[in-house]
Design an enzyme around this catalytic site. Structure first.
Site, PDB file in Angstrom:
ATOM      1  CG  ASP A   1      57.990  97.749  26.223  1.00 19.24           C
ATOM      2  OD1 ASP A   1      58.870  98.024  25.395  1.00 19.24           O
ATOM      3  OD2 ASP A   1      56.872  98.294  26.244  1.00 19.24           O
TER       4      ASP A   1
ATOM      5  CD  GLU B   1      58.288 108.937  20.599  1.00 18.68           C
ATOM      6  OE1 GLU B   1      57.096 109.135  20.356  1.00 18.68           O
ATOM      7  OE2 GLU B   1      58.767 107.806  20.739  1.00 18.68           O
ATOM      8  CG  ASP B   2      58.562 106.623  16.749  1.00 20.51           C
ATOM      9  OD1 ASP B   2      57.753 107.574  16.589  1.00 20.51           O
ATOM     10  OD2 ASP B   2      58.215 105.430  16.659  1.00 20.51           O
TER      11      ASP B   2
ATOM     12  CG  HIS C   1      52.729  97.428  27.274  1.00 15.98           C
ATOM     13  ND1 HIS C   1      52.155  98.618  26.852  1.00 15.98           N
ATOM     14  CD2 HIS C   1      53.849  97.268  26.521  1.00 15.98           C
ATOM     15  CE1 HIS C   1      52.906  99.149  25.897  1.00 15.98           C
ATOM     16  NE2 HIS C   1      53.944  98.343  25.669  1.00 15.98           N
TER      17      HIS C   1
ATOM     18  CG  MET D   1      57.076  95.457  23.642  1.00 13.30           C
ATOM     19  SD  MET D   1      56.074  96.714  22.792  1.00 13.30           S
ATOM     20  CE  MET D   1      54.440  96.148  23.182  1.00 13.30           C
TER      21      MET D   1
ATOM     22  CD1 TRP E   1      52.443 105.288  22.857  1.00 17.90           C
ATOM     23  CD2 TRP E   1      51.492 105.935  20.946  1.00 17.90           C
ATOM     24  NE1 TRP E   1      52.709 104.330  21.928  1.00 17.90           N
ATOM     25  CE2 TRP E   1      52.140 104.700  20.727  1.00 17.90           C
ATOM     26  CE3 TRP E   1      50.838 106.545  19.869  1.00 17.90           C
ATOM     27  CZ2 TRP E   1      52.142 104.046  19.506  1.00 17.90           C
ATOM     28  CZ3 TRP E   1      50.847 105.891  18.631  1.00 17.90           C
ATOM     29  CH2 TRP E   1      51.489 104.654  18.459  1.00 17.90           C
TER      30      TRP E   1
ATOM     31  CG  ASP F   1      60.462 101.625  23.880  1.00 16.16           C
ATOM     32  OD1 ASP F   1      60.956 102.758  23.915  1.00 16.16           O
ATOM     33  OD2 ASP F   1      59.477 101.321  23.162  1.00 16.16           O
TER      34      ASP F   1
ATOM     35  NE  ARG G   1      48.650 104.041  23.588  1.00 12.44           N
ATOM     36  CZ  ARG G   1      49.258 103.214  22.737  1.00 12.44           C
ATOM     37  NH1 ARG G   1      50.375 102.596  23.090  1.00 12.44           N
ATOM     38  NH2 ARG G   1      48.772 102.995  21.536  1.00 12.44           N
TER      39      ARG G   1
HETATM   40  C1  UD2 Z   1      56.094 102.416  20.607  1.00  8.05           C
HETATM   41  C2  UD2 Z   1      57.564 102.386  20.282  1.00  8.05           C
HETATM   42  C3  UD2 Z   1      58.286 103.392  21.163  1.00  8.05           C
HETATM   43  C4  UD2 Z   1      57.722 104.762  21.024  1.00  8.05           C
HETATM   44  C5  UD2 Z   1      56.229 104.730  21.267  1.00  8.05           C
HETATM   45  C6  UD2 Z   1      55.549 106.032  20.936  1.00  8.05           C
HETATM   46  C7  UD2 Z   1      57.679 100.021  19.886  1.00  8.05           C
HETATM   47  C8  UD2 Z   1      58.134  98.721  20.401  1.00  8.05           C
HETATM   48  N1  UD2 Z   1      58.033 101.071  20.605  1.00  8.05           N
HETATM   49  O1  UD2 Z   1      55.979 101.924  21.906  1.00  8.05           O
HETATM   50  O2  UD2 Z   1      59.671 103.396  20.862  1.00  8.05           O
HETATM   51  O3  UD2 Z   1      58.022 105.279  19.763  1.00  8.05           O
HETATM   52  O4  UD2 Z   1      55.594 103.729  20.465  1.00  8.05           O
HETATM   53  O5  UD2 Z   1      55.753 106.955  21.944  1.00  8.05           O
HETATM   54  O6  UD2 Z   1      57.042 100.114  18.891  1.00  8.05           O
HETATM   55  N2  UD2 Z   1      57.022 104.213  29.335  1.00  8.05           N
HETATM   56  C9  UD2 Z   1      57.027 103.968  30.702  1.00  8.05           C
HETATM   57  N3  UD2 Z   1      55.937 104.262  31.443  1.00  8.05           N
HETATM   58  C10 UD2 Z   1      54.822 104.803  30.875  1.00  8.05           C
HETATM   59  C11 UD2 Z   1      54.827 105.038  29.503  1.00  8.05           C
HETATM   60  C12 UD2 Z   1      55.931 104.726  28.747  1.00  8.05           C
HETATM   61  O7  UD2 Z   1      57.988 103.483  31.256  1.00  8.05           O
HETATM   62  O8  UD2 Z   1      53.856 105.055  31.607  1.00  8.05           O
HETATM   63  C13 UD2 Z   1      58.264 103.989  28.548  1.00  8.05           C
HETATM   64  C14 UD2 Z   1      58.654 102.542  28.480  1.00  8.05           C
HETATM   65  O9  UD2 Z   1      60.056 102.458  28.372  1.00  8.05           O
HETATM   66  C15 UD2 Z   1      57.989 102.099  27.221  1.00  8.05           C
HETATM   67  C16 UD2 Z   1      58.223 103.307  26.324  1.00  8.05           C
HETATM   68  O10 UD2 Z   1      58.082 104.412  27.207  1.00  8.05           O
HETATM   69  O11 UD2 Z   1      58.528 100.917  26.708  1.00  8.05           O
HETATM   70  C17 UD2 Z   1      57.238 103.413  25.141  1.00  8.05           C
HETATM   71  O12 UD2 Z   1      55.922 103.390  25.579  1.00  8.05           O
HETATM   72  P1  UD2 Z   1      54.919 102.184  25.270  1.00  8.05           P
HETATM   73  O13 UD2 Z   1      55.625 100.932  25.501  1.00  8.05           O
HETATM   74  O14 UD2 Z   1      53.678 102.406  26.014  1.00  8.05           O
HETATM   75  O15 UD2 Z   1      54.602 102.404  23.761  1.00  8.05           O
HETATM   76  P2  UD2 Z   1      54.661 101.350  22.547  1.00  8.05           P
HETATM   77  O16 UD2 Z   1      54.897  99.980  22.994  1.00  8.05           O
HETATM   78  O17 UD2 Z   1      53.515 101.589  21.664  1.00  8.05           O
HETATM   79 MN    MN Z   2      55.867  99.072  24.562  1.00  3.68          MN
END
Ligand code: UD2
Ligand code: MN
Length: 378
Positions: A230, A293-294, A323, A320, A290, A228, A325
């Site tokens: 972030d 997939e993981d 941020h 992290m 969202w 990711d 959604r």
């Molecule tokens: C969690 C998981 C992530 C993934 C996701 C579900 C953590 C730290 N990470 O992330 O691996 O499984 O859930 O899909 O728990 N991104 C963009 N632009 C966008 C949307 C997403 O660049 O508009 C990329 C970016 O690299 C981001 C990653 O996709 O870090 C995951 O998306 P997120 O950060 O919004 O989701 P998060 O933090 O819940």
């Molecule tokens: Mn994230």
């Protein structure tokens, strides 16, 4: 091999030649003096003086010339060096040759990189300027975010694949911290930011598949870290390389209180070798929006009989960037249901069914940005 005695023979010959020259020159001079004495009555005074001066000068010059060591020829100097060579400590032939060519072969990097510092202080409090990021992390990069250690040959050719859209501030933090860490880890790496073109629903796993294919077009990577944008490691002993089993690197995230949220969690940052990735047919292409997939990736790994390895909860700590959604990446309630089908679909949905349109590849000093249309359904 010739002995020392044989080496010196040519010099002895030269010395003998010099001695005989000297003898015959003196004999000639004596003869000339005798002539002078004999004929002096027939010469006038001035002529006699001139002749004596000339004879003395010539004999002096002859003596000086003969005393000089004209035997120091090219060959002789090399012969002397070859004698001295006995006193120089032996070096392996290869390194002598390569020093001569000006390019020593590099040794392999050690299994544990020597420059690691352990726990790191990570700050996301302010927005970084790109020029600060370049200053902090741009040194010795080869462009496009490529780097190889300068003093050894890395055993790890790693493509780092980042799914991306509209997260410039997060990318700056990532680049600021990760380049110095990866250099300390002596990785032969490239950073690939896979930008989802357009406003369609985001698809993280499909972007990661694109990153795998596109990075391999550039270099023979044998390991892939999917991260990711972030997430920054809080300890540089968490090595960005592949292991005998697929690796879940982000085993202790701040947002989960530095604990695993559930046992089979496989989100954030993972590392798979080329062989491990191909065994699971890459990642699923059909998880839009969202979530889940993981978990599908994790299922693929266990379904193919592999286990997941993790660093301990100290080394596996990650921070992290906070941020909200993103728009067009809302939670998709359909996604968890797909997990029931993974066993049935994984051999046909993955890297072997990946379809996308490449829009543009941009090379920044710190990363390669691959802009791609992944044919989002809306
Ligand atoms: C969690 C998981 C992530 C993934 C996701 C579900 C953590 C730290 N990470 O992330 O691996 O499984 O859930 O899909 O728990 N991104 C963009 N632009 C966008 C949307 C997403 O660049 O508009 C990329 C970016 O690299 C981001 C990653 O996709 O870090 C995951 O998306 P997120 O950060 O919004 O989701 P998060 O933090 O819940
Ligand atoms: Mn994230």
């Amino acid at each position: 091999m010739p002995s020392d005695q044989e080496d010196r023979k040519p010099n002895n010959k030269l010395a003998d030649w010099r001695d005989s020259c000297l003898l015959s020159s003196f004999a000639l001079l004596l003869f000339l003096f005798r002539c002078l004495i004999y004929f002096r009555a027939k010469m006038n005074r001035l002529l006699r003086i001139i002749l004596i001066v000339v004879l003395l000068a010539v004999s002096f010059m002859l003596a000086v010339w003969l005393n000089n060591d004209h035997s120091y020829t090219h060959d002789h100097r090399f012969a002397e060096l070859s004698l001295m060579a006995d006193m120089i400590p032996e070096e392996p032939k290869e390194s002598i040759v390569s020093k001569f060519n000006g390019s020593s072969p590099l040794p392999p990097c050690p299994p544990t990189p020597p420059g690691l510092v352990g726990p790191l202080r990570i700050e996301f409090e302010w927005i970084r300027s790109m020029s600060d990021v370049r200053k902090a992390s741009g040194e010795n990069l080869q462009g496009g975010g490529r780097y190889k250690p300068l003093d050894c040959i890395s055993q790890h050719k790693v493509a780092i694949i980042i799914p991306y859209r509209n997260r410039k501030d997060h990318l700056k933090h990532w680049l600021y911290y990760l380049h110095p860490i990866l250099k300390r880890q002596q990785v032969d790496y490239g950073v690939y930011v896979i930008n989802q073109h357009g406003e369609g629903t985001f698809n993280r796993a499909k972007l990661l598949n694109v990153g795998y294919v596109e990075s391999l077009k550039e270099y023979a990577y044998d390991c892939f870290v999917f991260s990711d944008v972030d997430l920054v490691p809080m300890d540089d002993r968490n090595l960005y390389r592949c292991h005998g089993e697929p690796r879940h690197m982000a085993s202790a995230m701040d947002k989960f209180g530095f604990q695993m949220p559930y046992t089979n969690y496989f989100g954030g940052v993972v590392a798979l070798s080329r062989e491990q990735y191909m065994r699971i047919n890459g990642f699923p292409n059909n998880y839009w929006g969202w979530g889940a997939e993981d978990d599908d990736m994790h299922k693929r790994i266990t379904l193919k009989g592999m286990a997941v390895s993790r660093p301990d909860s100290r080394v596996g700590m990650y921070k992290m960037v906070r941020h909200l959604r993103d728009t067009h990446n809302e939670v998709n309630p359909q996604n968890p249901g797909q997990l029931h089908n993974t066993a049935r679909t994984m051999d046909t949905d993955g890297i072997n069914s990946l379809i996308y349109s490449l829009i543009k590849i941009e090379k920044d000093e710190l990363y390669t940005m691959i802009d791609v249309d992944i044919h989002a359904p809306n």
